[in-house]
Write a protein that holds these residues in place. Sequence first.
Motif, short mmCIF file in Angstrom:
data_model
loop_
_atom_site.label_atom_id
_atom_site.label_comp_id
_atom_site.label_asym_id
_atom_site.label_seq_id
_atom_site.Cartn_x
_atom_site.Cartn_y
_atom_site.Cartn_z
N SER A 1 -6.26 56.12 -50.98
CA SER A 1 -5.87 54.92 -49.81
C SER A 1 -7.61 55.08 -49.37
N SER A 2 -7.85 54.98 -50.02
CA SER A 2 -10.06 54.98 -49.36
C SER A 2 -10.13 56.04 -47.59
N SER A 3 -8.76 57.12 -47.44
CA SER A 3 -9.10 57.63 -45.78
C SER A 3 -10.06 58.71 -45.76
N THR A 4 -10.49 59.51 -46.84
CA THR A 4 -11.12 60.16 -47.40
C THR A 4 -12.28 59.44 -47.95
N ILE A 5 -13.81 59.89 -47.84
CA ILE A 5 -14.92 59.10 -48.72
C ILE A 5 -15.72 60.41 -48.14
N LYS A 6 -16.20 60.64 -49.46
CA LYS A 6 -16.88 62.20 -49.29
C LYS A 6 -18.72 61.67 -49.73
N TYR A 7 -19.55 61.95 -49.36
CA TYR A 7 -20.34 62.14 -50.23
C TYR A 7 -21.89 63.39 -50.27
N ALA A 8 -22.28 63.36 -51.00
CA ALA A 8 -23.59 64.73 -51.07
C ALA A 8 -24.33 64.22 -50.26
N ASP A 9 -25.28 65.08 -49.64
CA ASP A 9 -26.27 65.45 -48.70
C ASP A 9 -27.36 64.17 -48.99
N SER A 10 -28.26 64.26 -50.53
CA SER A 10 -28.74 63.40 -51.11
C SER A 10 -28.56 61.99 -51.24
N MET A 11 -27.24 61.68 -51.04
CA MET A 11 -26.62 60.17 -51.07
C MET A 11 -26.83 59.59 -49.67
N LYS A 12 -26.67 60.40 -48.81
CA LYS A 12 -25.71 59.55 -47.67
C LYS A 12 -26.98 58.68 -46.98
N GLY A 13 -26.30 57.27 -46.89
CA GLY A 13 -26.74 56.42 -46.82
C GLY A 13 -27.36 55.28 -47.84
N ARG A 14 -27.87 56.09 -48.65
CA ARG A 14 -28.42 55.39 -49.57
C ARG A 14 -27.36 54.73 -50.54
N PHE A 15 -25.78 55.93 -51.07
CA PHE A 15 -25.30 55.05 -51.82
C PHE A 15 -24.22 54.62 -50.99
N THR A 16 -23.14 53.70 -51.52
CA THR A 16 -21.89 54.29 -50.64
C THR A 16 -20.97 53.33 -51.95
N ILE A 17 -19.53 54.52 -52.11
CA ILE A 17 -18.62 54.14 -52.52
C ILE A 17 -16.72 53.18 -52.40
#
Length: 122
Positions: A54-70
């Motif tokens: 539902s796109s309600s939960t999104i997670k990123y690895a720390d090194s990708m935060k701010g650069r990658f968007t799912i």
Amino acid sequence: QLQLVESGGGLVQPGGSLRLSCAAPGGTLAYFTIGWFRQAPGKEREGVSCISSSSSTIKYADSMKGRFTISRDNAKNTVYLHMNSLKPEDTAMYYCAAGGASRGICEGWDYWGQGTQVTVSS
């Protein structure tokens, strides 16, 4: 059986952007959590990001935060990974995976794609 197909990889200069896509020809992604992973030569596979059905939960690895968007468009049966400010260390084969309802969100994976190569180099 769910077939996953990644696309959108390629050669990009440092600082550039790419958008990867994960599709499921003949199937539907709507009921699955989708994760993106990558593996560089000689290194272990690492998780990049994941998104619940539902796109309600999104997670990123720390090194990708701010650069990658799912993101995902269930109507188009596609999940995207937008990658900005790419660095040479982002060079890897990128895979998407699908986890069914019996798995915890972003906890386990039932199906894997074949991958798409991303190379960041000048």
